[in-house]
Design an enzyme around this catalytic site. Structure first.
Site, short mmCIF file in Angstrom:
data_model
loop_
_atom_site.label_atom_id
_atom_site.label_comp_id
_atom_site.label_asym_id
_atom_site.label_seq_id
_atom_site.Cartn_x
_atom_site.Cartn_y
_atom_site.Cartn_z
N GLU A 62 -3.26 2.10 -7.68
CA GLU A 62 -3.86 3.47 -6.74
C GLU A 62 -3.07 4.35 -6.55
OE1 GLU A 62 -6.75 1.78 -2.49
OE2 GLU A 62 -4.16 1.63 -2.26
N HIS A 76 0.99 -1.25 -0.20
CA HIS A 76 0.36 -0.15 -0.20
C HIS A 76 1.16 1.45 -0.11
CE1 HIS A 76 -3.06 2.42 1.88
NE2 HIS A 76 -3.32 1.94 0.95
N GLY A 85 -7.84 8.79 -0.56
CA GLY A 85 -8.47 9.74 0.65
C GLY A 85 -8.90 10.84 0.77
P1 PGA Z 1 -9.91 5.36 -0.17
O1 PGA Z 1 -8.48 4.85 0.34
O2 PGA Z 1 -10.74 4.79 -0.47
O3 PGA Z 1 -10.16 6.33 1.44
O4 PGA Z 1 -9.68 6.67 -0.50
C1 PGA Z 1 -8.45 3.65 -0.71
C2 PGA Z 1 -6.78 3.18 0.07
O5 PGA Z 1 -6.64 3.53 0.86
O6 PGA Z 1 -6.28 1.92 -0.20
#
Ligand code: PGA
Length: 221
Positions: free
Chosen positions: A146, A97, A152
């Site tokens: 991602e 991540h 976020g």
């Molecule tokens: P989010 O985070 O859905 O809050 O944008 C995604 C993640 O950190 O995997």
């Protein structure tokens, strides 16, 4: 790997007490019943065992994943959790991540060791990348694309770009590709309307509140 897709993964990050996880499971469990894909909960390590018992007790259609594992096997590594210690509880592990890479300085080499450890004990890695050029270790079947700018922020990547990245990843290997980054009930369908996106990794924005998460499942039905 015989999981049903779309795979919808809730990454709770370092959030929630056990009481709160229980409330979440009690709401999401029944909603997962009529969902044709797979629902995966990734709570913090201390909650995995209790969540597993609760899922078995309620016969819930929720699978478990961890948010990370050690790059080491079992041994003298204070504070670490080895893949083999949780292999009977989780089906998945999130590896690489962007928060692990950026805030904890995890390197490609370390991530590759984690993937190998997971593979040895039969846990499927959900390997996070930020572009289609990131290094992907051997043994990975599921990738989560991602882009950091979308995590976020409420600023989800546009569907055309997600589809383009997914196609590029699938051209390299037979990967399943998830998208993550500000996924919501309002935008989830726009990614899923093609065969290119096999599921979603949903972080603090919309996975902590069980009702927001259920709305995403419902939008995918
Ligand atoms: P989010 O985070 O859905 O809050 O944008 C995604 C993640 O950190 O995997």
């Amino acid at each position: 790997m015989n999981d049903k897709f779309p795979l919808v993964v809730a990454n709770h990050k370092a959030n929630k007490t056990w009481e709160e996880i229980l409330l979440w499971l009690n709401q999401v469990g029944p909603a997962a019943e009529s969902f044709t894909g797979s629902v995966v909960l990734c709570p913090s390590f201390p909650h995995l065992a209790a969540a597993s018992l609760e899922i078995t007790k309620g016969n819930l259609k929720v699978k478990l994943g961890s948010q990370d594992i050690s790059r080491f096997e079992q041994g003298a590594y204070t504070g670490e959790v080895a893949a083999s210690q949780i292999a009977d509880i989780v089906d998945f592990v999130i590896i690489g991540h962007s928060e692990r890479r950026d805030k904890f300085g995890e390197t490609d080499r370390q991530l590759s060791a984690k993937v190998q450890n997971a593979q040895k004990v039969g846990i499927d890695s959900i390997f996070c990348v930020q572009t289609d050029n990131d290094l992907i270790p051997e043994g990975v079947n599921i990738i989560a694309y991602e882009p950091v700018s979308a995590i976020g922020t409420g600023n989800a990547d546009n569907p055309d770009n997600v589809i383009k990245v997914s196609k590029a990843l699938k051209a390299k290997n037979e990967y399943r590709v998830l998208y993550g980054g500000s996924v919501s009930a309002d935008n989830v369908k726009s990614y899923h309307d093609t065969d290119e996106v096999d599921g979603f990794l949903i972080g603090a924005t919309n996975s902590l509140d069980p009702q927001k998460f259920i709305q995403i499942l419902n939008a995918l039905k």
